[in-house]
Write an enzyme that holds these catalytic residues in place. Sequence first.
Site, PDB file in Angstrom:
ATOM      1  CB  THR A 128      -0.870   0.033   1.285  1.00 51.57           C
ATOM      2  OG1 THR A 128      -1.311  -1.283   1.571  1.00 51.57           O
ATOM      3  CG2 THR A 128      -2.044   0.957   1.144  1.00 51.57           C
TER       4      THR A 128
ATOM      5  CG  HIS B  33      -0.892   1.721  -5.127  1.00 49.00           C
ATOM      6  ND1 HIS B  33      -0.918   1.216  -6.404  1.00 49.00           N
ATOM      7  CD2 HIS B  33      -1.959   2.553  -5.031  1.00 49.00           C
ATOM      8  CE1 HIS B  33      -1.950   1.708  -7.052  1.00 49.00           C
ATOM      9  NE2 HIS B  33      -2.602   2.527  -6.247  1.00 49.00           N
TER      10      HIS B  33
HETATM   11 ZN   LIG Z   1       0.263  -3.366   5.075  1.00 48.98          ZN
END
Ligand SMILES: [Zn+2]
Length: 345
Positions: A39, A42
């Site tokens: 995450t 990203h």
């Molecule tokens: Zn994580």
Amino acid sequence: MKVAAYEGIRNIRVQERAYPVISPTEAIVKVKYCGICGTDLHSFLVGRQNANGLVFGHEVVGTVVELGEKVKGSNIGDRVVVGPSGSCGECFYCLRGQTNLCLHGHERTIGLSPGVDGGMAEYVKVAYPENMLIKIPNAVSFEDAVLMDTITVAFHALRVSSFCAGDNVVVTGAGPIGLSVIEFAKISGARHITALQPSPVRRKMALEFGADASLNPREEKDLTNKIAAMYGGIGAEICFECVGTPEAFLTSLTLVRKSGQVVTLGSSRQPAGVLESQITGREIDIKGSRVYTREEIKMCLDFIAQGRFVTKNILSDIISLDDIVERGFKRLETDKTLLKVAIAP
Ligand SMILES: [Zn+2]
Ligand SMILES: [Zn+2]
């Protein structure tokens, strides 16, 4: 104290911030390690809304160094995992034990929610310590505990799925989460596991983590028929989709047998263009799996303490906070031999 703050796409900068001040219900943890999550990567690559100035990092382990006088359940000096995702303990879902679905979860999650700084820092303030500090058993190292976010995401997926011992399983994507799914499926009695992964290094890792076959989906001319042929001409009972792209999701629907299940762990925001008839016609069951609960973190810590889940080489490297961009984010972008990289502030 030193922190690494997000300042836009491809821009994370190490800087000085004031040491946090806490209220009587809050706590401060001295960060030992903080993992860089997919995450976070990203966000670094494509951006994150309303996040300028945010200190990333939700995969945090460390030692409790300050406790507000009203905080129960923790002591100064405790080795803790800071997580899981925030939960209030009071809403409909929390009261049912589904803390991963808490109505107030996102706004309380450190390192992801705007204004709630995370663990890519020397110290992290924990606003809800009673829900978010989990003591690490003595037998579990910080090096293993920092993998809790990864491992428990995989464990939760197995727990919410229809998986039964004896099932044939396909896992798309052999990153840190996919590999953990493979290991959990193996120790839970999967009959046969096939990993799908383009990178040769990760295909090899999939075998080491317990997959029985490891295929390159880009090289297989007819993947659907190949998987069907491997599994009695009908396909796998269950597919764990750990890539998180529309293509991988669509492919996964074709790899399970009629009445089989696809468990999605990805969070792509691109439409996948699935036909209703694909689902109805083969009576496919699609099950979403979102992070994990507080109880599941404790279970995974116990599995590691007991030697039942072995983290192998999931933790690829530990780097300093100053190296976070060059040896962290930039390397993770290109080097597929890396699984998890953690920062030691
Ligand atoms: Zn994580
Ligand atoms: Zn709640």
